[in-house]
Design an enzyme around this catalytic site. Sequence first.
Site, PDB file in Angstrom:
ATOM      1  N   GLY A  97       0.796  -1.220   0.000  1.00 59.18           N
ATOM      2  CA  GLY A  97       0.000   0.000   0.000  1.00 59.18           C
ATOM      3  C   GLY A  97       0.824   1.262   0.000  1.00 59.18           C
ATOM      4  O   GLY A  97       0.323   2.334  -0.355  1.00 59.18           O
ATOM      5  N   ASP A 122       0.942 -11.388   7.069  1.00 57.46           N
ATOM      6  CA  ASP A 122       1.529 -10.598   5.986  1.00 57.46           C
ATOM      7  C   ASP A 122       2.834  -9.944   6.410  1.00 57.46           C
ATOM      8  O   ASP A 122       3.518  -9.331   5.578  1.00 57.46           O
ATOM      9  CB  ASP A 122       0.537  -9.538   5.493  1.00 57.46           C
ATOM     10  CG  ASP A 122       0.045  -8.630   6.605  1.00 57.46           C
ATOM     11  OD1 ASP A 122      -0.633  -9.135   7.521  1.00 57.46           O
ATOM     12  OD2 ASP A 122       0.328  -7.420   6.580  1.00 57.46           O
ATOM     13  N   ASN A 123       3.208 -10.078   7.672  1.00 55.43           N
ATOM     14  CA  ASN A 123       4.483  -9.562   8.164  1.00 55.43           C
ATOM     15  C   ASN A 123       5.479 -10.682   8.448  1.00 55.43           C
ATOM     16  O   ASN A 123       6.489 -10.455   9.113  1.00 55.43           O
ATOM     17  CB  ASN A 123       4.287  -8.743   9.445  1.00 55.43           C
ATOM     18  CG  ASN A 123       3.499  -7.465   9.199  1.00 55.43           C
ATOM     19  OD1 ASN A 123       3.486  -6.950   8.083  1.00 55.43           O
ATOM     20  ND2 ASN A 123       2.831  -6.960  10.213  1.00 55.43           N
ATOM     21  N   LYS A 125       9.935   1.999   0.700  1.00 53.05           N
ATOM     22  CA  LYS A 125       8.802   2.243   1.588  1.00 53.05           C
ATOM     23  C   LYS A 125       8.480   3.735   1.582  1.00 53.05           C
ATOM     24  O   LYS A 125       9.372   4.567   1.766  1.00 53.05           O
ATOM     25  CB  LYS A 125       9.163   1.788   3.004  1.00 53.05           C
ATOM     26  CG  LYS A 125       8.055   1.939   4.028  1.00 53.05           C
ATOM     27  CD  LYS A 125       8.516   1.381   5.376  1.00 53.05           C
ATOM     28  CE  LYS A 125       7.435   1.494   6.430  1.00 53.05           C
ATOM     29  NZ  LYS A 125       7.880   0.931   7.730  1.00 53.05           N
ATOM     30  N   ASP A 134       9.089  -6.153   8.221  1.00 49.94           N
ATOM     31  CA  ASP A 134       8.013  -5.178   8.407  1.00 49.94           C
ATOM     32  C   ASP A 134       7.940  -4.648   9.836  1.00 49.94           C
ATOM     33  O   ASP A 134       7.083  -5.020  10.631  1.00 49.94           O
ATOM     34  CB  ASP A 134       6.667  -5.781   7.993  1.00 49.94           C
ATOM     35  CG  ASP A 134       6.392  -5.563   6.512  1.00 49.94           C
ATOM     36  OD1 ASP A 134       7.315  -5.128   5.815  1.00 49.94           O
ATOM     37  OD2 ASP A 134       5.277  -5.825   6.065  1.00 49.94           O
TER      38      ASP A 134
END
Length: 478
Positions: free
Chosen positions: A86, A246-247, A107, A256
């Site tokens: 995102g 997801d991490n 990032k 992350d």
Amino acid sequence: MHFDHTYAQKLSDMVSQVRISPLLEPKLALYNEQLAEEIELKNEFSQADTLFAALFTPDGCLNQQGVAQKYGGHQFGGWNPDLGDGRGVLLAEAVTEKQQSWDLHLKGAGKTPYSRFGDGRAVLRSTIREYLASEALHNLGIPTSRALCLISSKEIVYREQPETGAMLIRACQSHIRFGHFEYFYQSNQLDKLDKLFNYTFQQHYPSFLDHENPHYSLLEQIVLSTADLIAKWQAFGFCHGVMNTDNMSIHGITFDFGPYAFLDTFDPDYICNHSDHNGRYAFDQQPGVALWNLNALAHAFTPYLSIDQIKQALTQYETRLQSQYAELMGQKFGFKRVSNHDMQLVNQWLALVAQDKRDYTQSFRLLCDENLNANKLADHFIDRSKAQNWYQAYLARLAEESIPKNERLMTMKEANPKFILRNYLAQNAINAAETGDFGECERLLKVLSNPFDEQPDFEHYAQTPPDWGQSMEISCSS
């Protein structure tokens, strides 16, 4: 060194091409020369104009093929299919002369198709925290992604309050998460799941293709590397804070960074993430959560493995975790061999440190003091009697092994850091950086590059945190 982009090329129908949105008045604030040299980038991007041309111009070598990855994830135990990069962009893979490949990931690149209602930006606070943490963990010997550089700016972004926008480029083996496999399995896109597995074998675990069952070998490897990672987190007192699937990396690396913390006062139930209202990701819950996450990942292996094979792989987690943790704790206590009885002694020590609310890192470092005796140890605790009794049992245990004291203490000092990245130290560095002064970041990085050394000139970095800095809770927002 040359750039490649196999993920974008071979999995083109599983990514979205993204152009980087430049920051207002960008400045190259931190550059990791050691990492840059390791991945053969030392001369390419150490100068701001070269780096910004590569990132921000339409034909820049880091902007041409940038993609956002699609994945899902279990967040605080609930499945969320609407995830992806995102605010991140997978820029390229730096391939060294020895054919080692490093993902370069930006990032804070701006909006992507997966930004949902976000602006796609990162803030200076979070990028500094990730930069510092990844280097701190690396120098402790804990597998982690690493920060290549940090770009500050004059851009204002809005979170709970206005903050300064920033970018960070990080590097690691790959950015493939548990959530990648979960997403394509859960959405019944089995053709894409198969492509993802084939890519993972070819690019990251090619030797498994010669195994009788490559998918079993991959799941087993992820289980074992995850167990190794968690053992190190627990031994060094590191709290990740947001262990959503997801991490979690398939490479068993710390990944992350959000509301992480190293333990100050030892509290097994410590929660570093103020959004974790039920303590799902508390320090002592991390081993169990990792196994839960592995079970969630294992569902994606069901088209390829039997239930018995999956259970066989997952069953190895606890055994591996316990053996690795015992080995690490044995090193911290100076034991050459570690038995179940030794682990009872270890647990008694941890209970004493927790009971008297002593500092986790300082308490272990105290055991490395060549002038340590029963009274000096007792002075560290409130319950002097219990401390002295424990110490007598500890001395008796050490006497069972004929290791010269100086040799034992040297080994222990290599397992018990004097310097860790305490949250208040990170906050001090952030406060200075927000005024444009990155000197404290540089000093802190220098200290953390040698965490096991005495470093007399930096003694104050090893002190107990002030009251305001004790057991800080950190926001997920970045």
